[in-house]
Design an enzyme around this catalytic site. Structure first.
Site, PDB file in Angstrom:
ATOM      1  N   ARG A  15       0.740  -1.059  -0.181  1.00  0.00           N
ATOM      2  CA  ARG A  15      -0.006   0.019  -0.012  1.00  0.00           C
ATOM      3  C   ARG A  15       0.646   1.242   0.023  1.00  0.00           C
ATOM      4  O   ARG A  15       0.296   2.245  -0.372  1.00  0.00           O
ATOM      5  CB  ARG A  15      -0.998  -0.193   1.288  1.00  0.00           C
ATOM      6  CG  ARG A  15      -1.912  -1.008   1.243  1.00  0.00           C
ATOM      7  CD  ARG A  15      -2.716  -0.937   2.716  1.00  0.00           C
ATOM      8  NE  ARG A  15      -3.577   0.088   2.664  1.00  0.00           N
ATOM      9  CZ  ARG A  15      -4.865   0.272   2.258  1.00  0.00           C
ATOM     10  NH1 ARG A  15      -5.426  -0.715   1.727  1.00  0.00           N
ATOM     11  NH2 ARG A  15      -5.657   1.393   2.374  1.00  0.00           N
ATOM     12  N   HIS A  81      21.847 -22.309   7.217  1.00  0.00           N
ATOM     13  CA  HIS A  81      22.641 -21.131   7.298  1.00  0.00           C
ATOM     14  C   HIS A  81      22.617 -20.357   5.911  1.00  0.00           C
ATOM     15  O   HIS A  81      22.821 -20.916   4.815  1.00  0.00           O
ATOM     16  CB  HIS A  81      24.159 -21.713   7.345  1.00  0.00           C
ATOM     17  CG  HIS A  81      25.062 -20.729   7.583  1.00  0.00           C
ATOM     18  ND1 HIS A  81      25.577 -19.701   6.758  1.00  0.00           N
ATOM     19  CD2 HIS A  81      25.881 -20.531   8.835  1.00  0.00           C
ATOM     20  CE1 HIS A  81      26.623 -18.850   7.366  1.00  0.00           C
ATOM     21  NE2 HIS A  81      26.786 -19.168   8.452  1.00  0.00           N
ATOM     22  N   ASP A  82      22.174 -19.206   5.789  1.00  0.00           N
ATOM     23  CA  ASP A  82      21.635 -18.474   4.743  1.00  0.00           C
ATOM     24  C   ASP A  82      23.110 -18.260   3.886  1.00  0.00           C
ATOM     25  O   ASP A  82      22.909 -18.341   2.740  1.00  0.00           O
ATOM     26  CB  ASP A  82      21.044 -17.181   4.991  1.00  0.00           C
ATOM     27  CG  ASP A  82      21.580 -16.426   6.058  1.00  0.00           C
ATOM     28  OD1 ASP A  82      22.675 -16.858   6.443  1.00  0.00           O
ATOM     29  OD2 ASP A  82      21.298 -15.044   6.168  1.00  0.00           O
ATOM     30  N   SER A 107      30.794 -14.678   7.243  1.00  0.00           N
ATOM     31  CA  SER A 107      29.246 -14.511   6.710  1.00  0.00           C
ATOM     32  C   SER A 107      29.039 -12.967   6.816  1.00  0.00           C
ATOM     33  O   SER A 107      28.313 -12.304   5.962  1.00  0.00           O
ATOM     34  CB  SER A 107      28.370 -15.020   7.691  1.00  0.00           C
ATOM     35  OG  SER A 107      28.381 -16.365   7.700  1.00  0.00           O
ATOM     36  N   HIS A 154      -1.037  26.609  24.102  1.00  0.00           N
ATOM     37  CA  HIS A 154      -1.857  25.604  25.033  1.00  0.00           C
ATOM     38  C   HIS A 154      -3.064  25.170  24.152  1.00  0.00           C
ATOM     39  O   HIS A 154      -4.306  24.762  24.589  1.00  0.00           O
ATOM     40  CB  HIS A 154      -2.335  26.237  26.258  1.00  0.00           C
ATOM     41  CG  HIS A 154      -0.962  27.032  26.810  1.00  0.00           C
ATOM     42  ND1 HIS A 154      -0.344  26.128  27.726  1.00  0.00           N
ATOM     43  CD2 HIS A 154      -0.558  28.253  26.813  1.00  0.00           C
ATOM     44  CE1 HIS A 154       0.710  26.878  28.129  1.00  0.00           C
ATOM     45  NE2 HIS A 154       0.437  28.068  27.684  1.00  0.00           N
ATOM     46  N   GLN A 236      32.932  -9.241  14.979  1.00  0.00           N
ATOM     47  CA  GLN A 236      32.243  -9.926  13.626  1.00  0.00           C
ATOM     48  C   GLN A 236      31.246  -9.017  12.904  1.00  0.00           C
ATOM     49  O   GLN A 236      31.507  -9.168  11.666  1.00  0.00           O
ATOM     50  CB  GLN A 236      31.480 -11.182  14.132  1.00  0.00           C
ATOM     51  CG  GLN A 236      31.256 -12.011  12.936  1.00  0.00           C
ATOM     52  CD  GLN A 236      30.718 -13.510  13.633  1.00  0.00           C
ATOM     53  OE1 GLN A 236      29.565 -13.729  13.681  1.00  0.00           O
ATOM     54  NE2 GLN A 236      31.503 -14.486  13.591  1.00  0.00           N
ATOM     55  N   SER A 284     -16.464   9.249   4.166  1.00  0.00           N
ATOM     56  CA  SER A 284     -16.939   8.434   5.271  1.00  0.00           C
ATOM     57  C   SER A 284     -18.051   7.679   4.771  1.00  0.00           C
ATOM     58  O   SER A 284     -19.031   8.152   3.723  1.00  0.00           O
ATOM     59  CB  SER A 284     -17.751   9.242   6.429  1.00  0.00           C
ATOM     60  OG  SER A 284     -18.480   8.364   7.215  1.00  0.00           O
ATOM     61  N   ARG A 298      -2.846   9.107   7.692  1.00  0.00           N
ATOM     62  CA  ARG A 298      -1.754   8.096   7.408  1.00  0.00           C
ATOM     63  C   ARG A 298      -0.444   8.372   7.819  1.00  0.00           C
ATOM     64  O   ARG A 298       0.592   7.678   8.186  1.00  0.00           O
ATOM     65  CB  ARG A 298      -1.840   7.760   6.017  1.00  0.00           C
ATOM     66  CG  ARG A 298      -0.955   6.581   5.398  1.00  0.00           C
ATOM     67  CD  ARG A 298      -0.893   6.676   3.867  1.00  0.00           C
ATOM     68  NE  ARG A 298      -2.194   6.084   3.501  1.00  0.00           N
ATOM     69  CZ  ARG A 298      -2.490   5.700   2.159  1.00  0.00           C
ATOM     70  NH1 ARG A 298      -1.630   6.051   1.145  1.00  0.00           N
ATOM     71  NH2 ARG A 298      -3.731   5.372   1.661  1.00  0.00           N
ATOM     72  N   ARG A 324      30.041 -10.145  19.064  1.00  0.00           N
ATOM     73  CA  ARG A 324      28.643 -10.321  18.548  1.00  0.00           C
ATOM     74  C   ARG A 324      27.901 -11.386  18.962  1.00  0.00           C
ATOM     75  O   ARG A 324      28.702 -12.504  19.515  1.00  0.00           O
ATOM     76  CB  ARG A 324      28.588 -10.186  16.957  1.00  0.00           C
ATOM     77  CG  ARG A 324      28.759 -11.458  16.080  1.00  0.00           C
ATOM     78  CD  ARG A 324      27.416 -12.408  15.846  1.00  0.00           C
ATOM     79  NE  ARG A 324      26.542 -11.605  15.509  1.00  0.00           N
ATOM     80  CZ  ARG A 324      26.057 -11.446  14.051  1.00  0.00           C
ATOM     81  NH1 ARG A 324      26.859 -12.350  13.339  1.00  0.00           N
ATOM     82  NH2 ARG A 324      24.863 -11.127  13.647  1.00  0.00           N
ATOM     83  N   ARG A 333      16.323  -7.405  10.518  1.00  0.00           N
ATOM     84  CA  ARG A 333      15.716  -7.727   9.515  1.00  0.00           C
ATOM     85  C   ARG A 333      14.326  -6.825   9.179  1.00  0.00           C
ATOM     86  O   ARG A 333      13.813  -6.408   8.318  1.00  0.00           O
ATOM     87  CB  ARG A 333      15.275  -9.133   9.207  1.00  0.00           C
ATOM     88  CG  ARG A 333      16.221  -9.905   8.755  1.00  0.00           C
ATOM     89  CD  ARG A 333      16.203 -11.464   8.880  1.00  0.00           C
ATOM     90  NE  ARG A 333      17.168 -12.439   8.892  1.00  0.00           N
ATOM     91  CZ  ARG A 333      17.862 -12.923   7.685  1.00  0.00           C
ATOM     92  NH1 ARG A 333      17.305 -12.604   6.737  1.00  0.00           N
ATOM     93  NH2 ARG A 333      18.617 -13.851   7.862  1.00  0.00           N
TER      94      ARG A 333
END
Length: 481
Positions: A15, A81-82, A107, A154, A236, A284, A298, A324, A333
């Site tokens: 969206r 293990h990606d 990695s 105010h 790391q 509405s 929004r 780490r 992520r």
């Protein structure tokens, strides 16, 4: 039912956010960047004398973009293990290069360096968006710099300001956001080639203890990636303090957007100003007459989400142990991608708003007329004193008339009739010919219009000059939904 509708999809993708920002955080961009990093590493290692051939590098380059995602997913299910999953898939596509892919690296060489590249590119995408909103609001401020309007403290009517001066308050906050985001971009460095715990031990082994070649390797890969410097030391991972700084700037942008759009919502409720409202738009389902400020709402919704993401980055950095721990991974992520996607979506919506703001001067004038008589009392007293009157006598006269007029407004719902009461009181005869001037709203706005001109010349224009090319190509934003 189509299977494509049976799983969760982020509304930031479906969206709100732009295709450009979505691509930066896409799997295609992520994993092709991993492969590009392996190519850069091989090139740098080759140039420094390791046994890597041009043929191996060329084969890797041929397959940077054509990723078999299904095969990689299957490998990851096996290996859990990606990175190794993608090493294996890439190696099958590049059999000649297979022995040298990921040579000496950990990695985080691909993971962290890719994140830094994406952060850099995402900042570069956001900054012109901020500038375009500033540019449009500058035009708005210039157009309405002399239009008096009630100021509020105010949330109660206070001394007059101008519509354009108020817009400058929004612009000033956005300029601070531009500065913070630009600082993040300028400060951003590359993790580079650091090895498993940041000591570069594996690379020192590859180069037979030649420390200078390891330093040169770090520098070469950093330059190939388009960065001027690597971080001097890492564990790391690069320090998650970097994420804290970036997310702080994004969260701060969120506060700016929320504040401005809250102001717009208040002004819309007073019918003084409206955001764009399309001819076929429905305000509405039950009340056809309504023109709800859905764009501003929004923006506020997205901004609140953006603001909360800062705590994720802060807590992640705080809980990284020693060199780490992996409890940063899943959180980052979500946090980094959603932070930039939410900021992108909010800025696009804000630009759409700022390109179509509608001001209703007559409504503003009516609201001023309801309050200005009370605000003008001090000026009336001063005019009477100049005409020879006694200040204390005049003050008491005005106090009594003001209380009577206030009662008409508050108890009976009538218009403020203070000026009519002043005109009817013989005591004020010496200044009756001055009342129209005393009640001229433009005399109550001080230096507001001058401040607009000075602010734009001194603060806004120097920043917009940094984005002159982007501003030339600005088009009207059409919201997807």
């Amino acid at each position: 039912m189509s299977a494509s509708y049976e799983g969760y999809k982020s509304p930031l993708s479906t969206r709100y956010a732009s295709k450009e920002m979505q691509f930066l955080f896409s799997d295609q961009n992520k994993f092709s960047t991993w492969r590009q990093l392996w190519v850069w590493l091989a090139k740098a290692e080759h140039s420094l004398g390791l046994d890597i051939t041009e043929e191996q590098i060329a084969q890797m380059e041929q397959h940077i973009k054509d990723i078999d995602f299904e095969a990689a997913a299957a490998e990851e299910r096996l290996t859990r293990h990606d990175v190794m999953a993608h090493v294996h898939v890439f190696a099958k596509q590049c059999p000649v290069a297979a022995p040298v892919i990921h040579l000496g690296a950990t990695s985080c060489y691909v993971g962290d360096n890719t994140d830094l590249i994406v952060l850099r590119d995402a900042l570069k995408l956001l900054l012109p968006r901020v500038a375009t909103v500033v540019g449009r609001l500058q035009q708005f401020a210039e157009t309405y710099k002399t239009l008096p309007t009630l100021g509020f403290t105010h949330l109660q009517p206070a001394q007059l300001t101008t519509v354009g001066k108020r817009a400058c308050l929004w612009i000033q906050d956005l300029l601070m956001d531009e500065r913070a985001l630009r600082r993040c971009l300028e400060d951003l460095r590359f993790r580079g080639v650091k090895g498993t715990t940041g000591t570069q031990a594996s690379f020192l082994e590859l180069f037979n203890g030649d420390s200078q070649k390891v330093k040169q390797l770090d520098k070469l890969v950093t330059q190939l990636a388009g960065f001027s410097k690597p971080y001097a030391v890492t564990g790391q991972t690069y320090s998650r303090k970097v994420d804290v700084e970036v997310m702080a700037a994004l969260a701060s942008l969120g506060t700016t957007i929320h504040k401005m759009c809250s102001d717009l919502r208040i002004l819309a409720s007073r019918k003084e100003l409206e955001e764009p409202f399309e001819s076929t738009q429905i305000g509405s389902s039950a009340m056809p007459y309504k023109r709800n400020p859905m764009r501003s709402e929004r923006c506020c919704a997205l901004a609140r989400h953006l603001i909360t993401l800062f705590s994720n980055a802060a807590n992640t950095h705080a809980t990284q142990w020693l060199e780490r721990t992996l409890d940063d991974s899943a959180n980052r992520r979500l946090t980094l991608s959603e932070g930039f996607l939410a900021a992108d979506a909010a800025l696009l919506t804000l630009l759409n708003i700022s390109q179509g703001l509608v001001v209703y001067p007559k409504v503003i004038e009516r609201h001023i007329a309801q309050e200005l008589p009370f605000m003008s009392t001090e000026n009336i007293i001063m005019a009477m004193v100049k005409a020879g009157g006694d200040r204390q006598v005049c003050h008491e006269k005005i106090r009594v008339l003001s209380q009577e007029a206030g009662a008409q407004v508050k108890q009976y719902g009538k218009d403020n009739d203070l000026i009519s009461r002043v005109r009817s009181d013989a005591y004020f005869a010496p200044i009756l010919d001055q009342l129209d001037h005393i009640l001229d709203a433009r005399t109550f706005t001080g230096r507001a219009s001058e401040q607009v001109d000075e602010f734009i010349a001194e603060e806004v224009q120097p920043v917009l000059a940094l984005y002159s090319d982007a501003l030339k190509s600005v088009q009207d934003v059409q919201l997807n939904i």
